[in-house]
Scaffold this active site. Sequence first.
Site, mmCIF file in Angstrom:
data_model
loop_
_atom_site.group_PDB
_atom_site.id
_atom_site.type_symbol
_atom_site.label_atom_id
_atom_site.label_comp_id
_atom_site.label_asym_id
_atom_site.label_seq_id
_atom_site.Cartn_x
_atom_site.Cartn_y
_atom_site.Cartn_z
ATOM 1 N N ASP A 95 -9.045 0.515 6.111
ATOM 2 C CA ASP A 95 -8.163 0.270 7.252
ATOM 3 C C ASP A 95 -8.817 0.788 8.537
ATOM 4 O O ASP A 95 -8.995 0.070 9.517
ATOM 5 C CB ASP A 95 -6.815 0.959 7.011
ATOM 6 C CG ASP A 95 -5.789 0.650 8.089
ATOM 7 O OD1 ASP A 95 -6.097 -0.132 9.003
ATOM 8 O OD2 ASP A 95 -4.665 1.202 8.031
ATOM 9 N N THR A 96 -9.211 2.067 8.485
ATOM 10 C CA THR A 96 -9.708 2.734 9.698
ATOM 11 C C THR A 96 -10.879 1.994 10.362
ATOM 12 O O THR A 96 -10.909 1.870 11.594
ATOM 13 C CB THR A 96 -10.129 4.174 9.333
ATOM 14 O OG1 THR A 96 -8.952 4.874 8.930
ATOM 15 C CG2 THR A 96 -10.769 4.880 10.498
ATOM 16 N N GLY A 98 -8.008 7.857 7.310
ATOM 17 C CA GLY A 98 -8.268 8.049 8.730
ATOM 18 C C GLY A 98 -9.740 8.230 9.067
ATOM 19 O O GLY A 98 -10.625 8.124 8.211
ATOM 20 N N ASP A 139 0.849 -1.189 0.000
ATOM 21 C CA ASP A 139 0.000 0.000 0.000
ATOM 22 C C ASP A 139 0.897 1.256 0.000
ATOM 23 O O ASP A 139 1.858 1.328 0.773
ATOM 24 C CB ASP A 139 -0.872 -0.046 1.266
ATOM 25 C CG ASP A 139 -1.995 0.968 1.250
ATOM 26 O OD1 ASP A 139 -2.386 1.425 0.163
ATOM 27 O OD2 ASP A 139 -2.507 1.298 2.349
ATOM 28 N N SER A 193 -13.068 3.988 4.325
ATOM 29 C CA SER A 193 -13.748 3.557 5.558
ATOM 30 C C SER A 193 -15.036 4.335 5.735
ATOM 31 O O SER A 193 -15.126 5.512 5.379
ATOM 32 C CB SER A 193 -12.832 3.745 6.774
ATOM 33 O OG SER A 193 -11.961 2.634 6.889
ATOM 34 N N ASN A 200 -10.131 0.438 -0.510
ATOM 35 C CA ASN A 200 -9.197 0.359 0.615
ATOM 36 C C ASN A 200 -9.872 0.699 1.941
ATOM 37 O O ASN A 200 -10.436 1.784 2.099
ATOM 38 C CB ASN A 200 -8.050 1.355 0.401
ATOM 39 C CG ASN A 200 -7.064 0.878 -0.634
ATOM 40 O OD1 ASN A 200 -7.347 -0.031 -1.406
ATOM 41 N ND2 ASN A 200 -5.890 1.494 -0.650
ATOM 42 N N HIS A 220 -9.335 4.937 -2.372
ATOM 43 C CA HIS A 220 -8.640 4.973 -1.075
ATOM 44 C C HIS A 220 -9.519 5.713 -0.077
ATOM 45 O O HIS A 220 -10.494 6.367 -0.454
ATOM 46 C CB HIS A 220 -7.296 5.691 -1.222
ATOM 47 C CG HIS A 220 -6.238 4.822 -1.810
ATOM 48 N ND1 HIS A 220 -5.152 4.388 -1.095
ATOM 49 C CD2 HIS A 220 -6.134 4.270 -3.046
ATOM 50 C CE1 HIS A 220 -4.407 3.617 -1.873
ATOM 51 N NE2 HIS A 220 -4.977 3.535 -3.066
HETATM 52 P P1 13P Z 1 -9.212 4.457 5.464
HETATM 53 O O1 13P Z 1 -8.363 5.271 6.380
HETATM 54 O O2 13P Z 1 -10.439 5.191 5.051
HETATM 55 O O3 13P Z 1 -9.536 3.110 5.994
HETATM 56 O O4 13P Z 1 -8.369 4.252 4.103
HETATM 57 C C1 13P Z 1 -7.355 3.280 4.031
HETATM 58 C C2 13P Z 1 -6.547 3.434 2.788
HETATM 59 O O5 13P Z 1 -6.882 4.119 1.849
HETATM 60 C C3 13P Z 1 -5.281 2.669 2.755
HETATM 61 O O6 13P Z 1 -4.542 2.930 1.606
HETATM 62 O O1 G3H Z 2 -2.494 4.475 3.916
HETATM 63 C C1 G3H Z 2 -3.235 4.366 4.859
HETATM 64 C C2 G3H Z 2 -3.413 3.152 5.650
HETATM 65 O O2 G3H Z 2 -4.439 3.376 6.576
HETATM 66 C C3 G3H Z 2 -2.138 2.684 6.311
HETATM 67 O O3 G3H Z 2 -1.825 3.502 7.371
HETATM 68 O O4 G3H Z 2 0.584 4.102 7.127
HETATM 69 O O5 G3H Z 2 -0.557 4.145 9.363
HETATM 70 O O6 G3H Z 2 -0.020 1.973 8.239
HETATM 71 P P1 G3H Z 2 -0.362 3.443 8.065
HETATM 72 ZN ZN ZN Z 3 -4.642 4.882 0.804
#
Ligand code: 13P
Ligand code: G3H
Ligand code: ZN
Length: 339
Positions: free
Chosen positions: A271-272, A193, A83, A229, A269, A226
Site C-alpha cells: 500500500d505505502t 507504513g 484487508d 512496501s 501486501n 504484510h
Molecule cells: P505497507 O504499508 O508496507 O504497504 O503494507 C500494506 C499492508 O500490509 C496492508 O495490509
Molecule cells: O493495513 C494497512 C493498509 O495500508 C491499509 O491502511 O487502514 O490506512 O487504509 P488503512
Molecule cells: Zn497488513
Amino acid sequence: MPLVPMRVLLDHAAEHGYGVGAFNVNNMEQIQSIMQAAAETNSPVIVQASRGARSYSQDNYLRHLMLAAAELHPHLPIAMHQDHGNSPATCFSAIEQGFTSVMMDGSLLEDGKTPATYEQNVKVTREVVAKAHSLGVTVEAEIGCLGGIEDGHGAGLTGDAALAHLTDPAEAERFAAETGCDALAVAIGTSHGAYKFTKKPGGDVLKMDLIEEIHRRLPNTHLVMHGSSSVPQELVELINRYGGKMPETYGVPVEAIQRGIRHGVRKINVDTDNRLAITGAIRKVFAEHPEKFDPRDYLKPSRDAMAAVVRDRMIAFGQAGWGDKVPATTLDEMKARYR
Ligand code: 13P
Ligand code: G3H
Ligand code: ZN
C-alpha cells in the site's frame, strides 16, 4: 469474468512458483492504476480494501468500481479482498458487498490494537472460515502480530515486544490445522507504513529465515507478507524535493520478498509504496505548476506513477504473464470444492 475467489489465484501461483501483489485501494484512480498495470503485464489481480478504505469510498461505490474493472478487463482474473477484517461481522459485511476473499485478522482483538490470545484468534477465524467457505469465499488469517502502529492499525509493538510477537512456526502449524484458513499472514519483522526500518534491514530485523521454517512445516498453506512496501528511496526523495518532510527510512527490499516467494509466500501486501508514488507526483505538479487547479492535471500523473510502481512489483513478484492462464473459477465452484 466475474470476480474470482482469491484462493484460485494463490493456488495457481503456488503451482507455478510466483507471488501475487495485493494492492490497497480507496478510490477510482487507484483501481485504474492497478488495472492499467495488470493489463500491460497480463497479471492476475488482487485488489484489497481496509475497513478505513471501505468507509472512505463507501461500499456501494467500491463494489461498482470493481465490477467496472472486471467488465473492462474480462480476460484477467480479479479477486476483491477485505484487508485486516477486525471481526467476523466486518468479514460478513464484506462478503455481502461482493468481496470474494476476506482477512479475519484475529491476531488482534476487535479494537485492532490489543494482541489476542491464541484461543481467541482460533475462535473468530473458525467462525469466518465456516461461513466464508460455505459461500466459496477465501479466508486469510494471521498468527503473530506485525510491529508498529503507523496507520492506526496494529499493536504498536517495537523492540523486544515486537520480537515476542513474531510468528512461532509450531503455533502456525497448529493454527492452520485448527482453522482451515486458505492463507496465513505471518509476522517476520515488518510493519505497516513508511517507517519500518531506520537502516537497510538485515536478517536480525527482517526474519526471512522464519518464513522458510514456517513453509517447511506448512508446505500447503499460502503464506502472506504484510507490510511489504519497499519504500523506494527515489520516491521519498521526490516527495522531499517538492516540499515533503519525510525522515530517512527503509522498507522491505524486493529481493527479500523474492526469497519469500521461493519459500511459500503467495500474497504480498503493498500500500505505502503506492501512496508515496501518488503523493510525489501530486507534489511535483503543485510545485511546478502552482497556477493549475483542474484535479485531472495532478490525478492523471499520480495515477500513472502508481501504475508504474504496481507494474514493477507485478514483474518482480513473477505474476506478470499469467493473467490469462489462471483457470476461471466461480464462487459456486469453490463452494463445491470446500464441501
Ligand atoms: P505497507 O504499508 O508496507 O504497504 O503494507 C500494506 C499492508 O500490509 C496492508 O495490509
Ligand atoms: O493495513 C494497512 C493498509 O495500508 C491499509 O491502511 O487502514 O490506512 O487504509 P488503512
Ligand atoms: Zn497488513
